[in-house]
Design an enzyme around this catalytic site. Structure first.
Site, PDB file in Angstrom:
ATOM      1  N   HIS A   1      45.780 -57.385 -28.630  1.00 25.96           N
ATOM      2  CA  HIS A   1      46.236 -57.791 -27.302  1.00 25.96           C
ATOM      3  C   HIS A   1      46.814 -59.207 -27.426  1.00 25.96           C
ATOM      4  O   HIS A   1      46.177 -60.089 -28.024  1.00 25.96           O
ATOM      5  CB  HIS A   1      45.070 -57.860 -26.318  1.00 25.96           C
ATOM      6  CG  HIS A   1      44.599 -56.529 -25.819  1.00 25.96           C
ATOM      7  ND1 HIS A   1      44.222 -55.516 -26.644  1.00 25.96           N
ATOM      8  CD2 HIS A   1      44.436 -56.063 -24.548  1.00 25.96           C
ATOM      9  CE1 HIS A   1      43.843 -54.469 -25.911  1.00 25.96           C
ATOM     10  NE2 HIS A   1      43.961 -54.782 -24.633  1.00 25.96           N
TER      11      HIS A   1
ATOM     12  N   ASP B   1      45.564 -48.325 -20.135  1.00 25.38           N
ATOM     13  CA  ASP B   1      44.606 -49.414 -20.393  1.00 25.38           C
ATOM     14  C   ASP B   1      43.178 -49.015 -19.996  1.00 25.38           C
ATOM     15  O   ASP B   1      42.371 -48.680 -20.856  1.00 25.38           O
ATOM     16  CB  ASP B   1      45.046 -50.685 -19.651  1.00 25.38           C
ATOM     17  CG  ASP B   1      44.576 -51.977 -20.304  1.00 25.38           C
ATOM     18  OD1 ASP B   1      44.013 -51.926 -21.401  1.00 25.38           O
ATOM     19  OD2 ASP B   1      44.797 -53.053 -19.710  1.00 25.38           O
ATOM     20  N   ASP B   2      42.874 -49.095 -18.699  1.00 23.78           N
ATOM     21  CA  ASP B   2      41.519 -48.788 -18.194  1.00 23.78           C
ATOM     22  C   ASP B   2      41.658 -47.947 -16.923  1.00 23.78           C
ATOM     23  O   ASP B   2      41.441 -48.442 -15.811  1.00 23.78           O
ATOM     24  CB  ASP B   2      40.789 -50.102 -17.871  1.00 23.78           C
ATOM     25  CG  ASP B   2      40.724 -51.016 -19.080  1.00 23.78           C
ATOM     26  OD1 ASP B   2      39.912 -50.754 -19.983  1.00 23.78           O
ATOM     27  OD2 ASP B   2      41.523 -51.970 -19.147  1.00 23.78           O
TER      28      ASP B   2
ATOM     29  N   HIS C   1      47.412 -47.234 -25.695  1.00 20.81           N
ATOM     30  CA  HIS C   1      46.609 -48.385 -25.263  1.00 20.81           C
ATOM     31  C   HIS C   1      45.619 -47.904 -24.207  1.00 20.81           C
ATOM     32  O   HIS C   1      45.959 -47.807 -23.021  1.00 20.81           O
ATOM     33  CB  HIS C   1      47.554 -49.462 -24.711  1.00 20.81           C
ATOM     34  CG  HIS C   1      46.877 -50.735 -24.300  1.00 20.81           C
ATOM     35  ND1 HIS C   1      47.545 -51.941 -24.218  1.00 20.81           N
ATOM     36  CD2 HIS C   1      45.597 -51.008 -23.948  1.00 20.81           C
ATOM     37  CE1 HIS C   1      46.707 -52.888 -23.818  1.00 20.81           C
ATOM     38  NE2 HIS C   1      45.514 -52.340 -23.637  1.00 20.81           N
TER      39      HIS C   1
ATOM     40  N   HIS D   1      41.291 -48.186 -23.512  1.00 24.07           N
ATOM     41  CA  HIS D   1      39.929 -48.574 -23.890  1.00 24.07           C
ATOM     42  C   HIS D   1      38.999 -47.475 -23.404  1.00 24.07           C
ATOM     43  O   HIS D   1      38.986 -47.169 -22.202  1.00 24.07           O
ATOM     44  CB  HIS D   1      39.538 -49.897 -23.224  1.00 24.07           C
ATOM     45  CG  HIS D   1      40.475 -51.015 -23.537  1.00 24.07           C
ATOM     46  ND1 HIS D   1      40.203 -51.980 -24.492  1.00 24.07           N
ATOM     47  CD2 HIS D   1      41.710 -51.328 -23.051  1.00 24.07           C
ATOM     48  CE1 HIS D   1      41.217 -52.833 -24.550  1.00 24.07           C
ATOM     49  NE2 HIS D   1      42.135 -52.458 -23.694  1.00 24.07           N
TER      50      HIS D   1
ATOM     51  N   GLU E   1      49.280 -61.070 -22.584  1.00 24.13           N
ATOM     52  CA  GLU E   1      48.928 -60.453 -21.287  1.00 24.13           C
ATOM     53  C   GLU E   1      48.733 -61.621 -20.311  1.00 24.13           C
ATOM     54  O   GLU E   1      49.527 -61.833 -19.412  1.00 24.13           O
ATOM     55  CB  GLU E   1      47.652 -59.617 -21.431  1.00 24.13           C
ATOM     56  CG  GLU E   1      47.152 -58.985 -20.130  1.00 24.13           C
ATOM     57  CD  GLU E   1      45.774 -58.327 -20.264  1.00 24.13           C
ATOM     58  OE1 GLU E   1      45.023 -58.652 -21.208  1.00 24.13           O
ATOM     59  OE2 GLU E   1      45.432 -57.498 -19.381  1.00 24.13           O
TER      60      GLU E   1
HETATM   61  N1  HPA Z   1      42.857 -57.052 -21.859  1.00 22.63           N
HETATM   62  C1  HPA Z   1      41.903 -57.484 -22.663  1.00 22.63           C
HETATM   63  N2  HPA Z   1      40.780 -56.819 -22.872  1.00 22.63           N
HETATM   64  C2  HPA Z   1      40.617 -55.665 -22.254  1.00 22.63           C
HETATM   65  C3  HPA Z   1      41.564 -55.172 -21.397  1.00 22.63           C
HETATM   66  C4  HPA Z   1      42.749 -55.889 -21.188  1.00 22.63           C
HETATM   67  O1  HPA Z   1      43.669 -55.514 -20.435  1.00 22.63           O
HETATM   68  N3  HPA Z   1      41.076 -53.989 -20.942  1.00 22.63           N
HETATM   69  C5  HPA Z   1      39.874 -53.801 -21.511  1.00 22.63           C
HETATM   70  N4  HPA Z   1      39.579 -54.815 -22.298  1.00 22.63           N
HETATM   71 ZN    ZN Z   2      43.872 -53.376 -23.051  1.00 18.70          ZN
END
Ligand code: HPA
Ligand code: ZN
Length: 339
Positions: free
Chosen positions: A202, A283-284, A22, A24, A205
């Site tokens: 996703h 994630d990021d 996971h 991006h 969350e």
């Molecule tokens: N959630 C949804 N979209 C996203 C996320 C996330 O954590 N990170 C980058 N785009």
């Molecule tokens: Zn994500």
């Protein structure tokens, strides 16, 4: 916990071969690269130093992050920019022993800036082939759609990807979850799965457990990105355990975006102990203060993650990947040999 024991755990996790499921690619855009690309492409940003960029990375929720994330991605214009973005992350994989990674690519983010699919893909593919030839890096790409856009726009993006279909193993669904339920994308997922893509999304969350049910039942996804709100629904928990549906959990992301107030409150180890196939991911990482190893370190520090739990989490990542069974077996054997 002593500094010495933290350091020992950290070195041990760093040494293990790992997978990340996971990530991006735009979330790996580092502050120094963001500034240099903005300068090169004459794009005005409200920051002039790495310190100013990093000071801006304080978020209240997913949307407050997404606003900066899309602003950041606006500096990517030519083929070389996409090469560097991908190569910066793949070099991190090498440094962190992430031997296999599944990366989300979001072409709808770049289209408004006049970036073609061909420009983006040739930069990405050149970096991937350099890393694969350079140190045997394994990479699969996920074509990820932006759920704040209409389903028709996403179907158009799926059509635009047609010439590059062989480059993507799966589709995904990212961006603002609340108000953009999985059901909105039923046709898109049906079309993509018919075309041979595998599927993830996703869900859970910020959105309710029903979005996890709908991703599984309506979109037919094989795994769930995040999914931490599953704890609110006993029947869903039982289903995830019974079907061994993997969750790609991102602890530092969840605390930075206030899904949990602190790492001590994160539920990932409870989920693991209940028998859910959880995996750890970043994630990021450029926005959330840590790549994959730092996520494991944070769990060790705040939740006393044990070595046995860390090993299970790493095994889960290989098992839940979109690799073939024989590639999974090879990576799992290498992990076992390492231990
Ligand atoms: N959630 C949804 N979209 C996203 C996320 C996330 O954590 N990170 C980058 N785009
Ligand atoms: Zn994500």
């Amino acid at each position: 916990m002593s500094l010495e024991s933290q350091q020992h755990f950290s070195n041990w996790v760093a040494s293990l071969p790992k997978a990340e499921l996971h990530l991006h690619i735009d979330g790996s855009l580092q502050a120094h690269r963001l500034l240099s690309l903005a300068r090169k492409n004459s794009i005005e940003l409200p920051y002039s130093s790495v310190e100013e960029v990093e000071a801006a990375y304080q978020f209240e929720n997913l949307q407050s992050f997404l606003d900066l994330y899309y602003l950041g991605a606006s500096v990517l214009i030519d083929e070389d920019d996409f090469y560097h973005l991908m190569m910066d992350y793949l070099l991190k994989c090498k440094e962190q022993n992430i031997v296999h990674t599944e990366i989300m690519v979001e072409p709808q983010t770049y289209a408004p800036n006049g970036v073609s699919f061909a420009t983006m893909m040739s930069g990405f593919q050149r970096a991937i082939s350099d890393a694969s030839e350079g140190w045997g890096q394994s990479v699969l790409l996920i074509l990820s759609f932006l759920r704040h856009m209409s389903e028709d726009e996403c179907i158009q993006a799926l059509a635009d990807a047609q010439p590059y279909k062989g480059s993507f193993v799966a589709i995904g669904l990212a961006s603002a979850e609340n108000g953009n339920p999985p059901k909105k994308f039923k046709r898109l997922y049906q079309m993509a799965i018919e075309q041979g893509y595998r599927a993830t999304a996703h869900a859970g969350e910020e959105g309710p457990p029903q979005y996890i049910w709908d991703s599984l039942n309506e979109l037919k996804v094989e795994r769930i990105d995040h999914g931490v709100r599953c704890v609110e629904d006993e029947a869903l928990l039982a289903h995830l355990i019974e079907q061994q549906i993997a969750l790609t959990v991102c602890p530092l992301s969840n605390t930075k975006l206030c899904v949990f107030d602190s790492m001590q409150q994160h539920n990932v180890l409870e989920l693991l102990e209940q028998g859910i196939a959880v995996t750890i991911n970043s994630d990021d990482p450029a926005y959330f203060d840590g790549y994959l190893n730092e996520n494991f370190d944070a769990l060790h520090q705040s939740l006393a993650l044990t070595k046995a739990q860390a090993l299970t989490l790493i095994e889960n990542s290989f098992k839940a990947s979109f690799l073939t069974q024989s590639d999974k077996d090879t990576y799992l054997a290498a992990l076992a040999a390492h231990c």
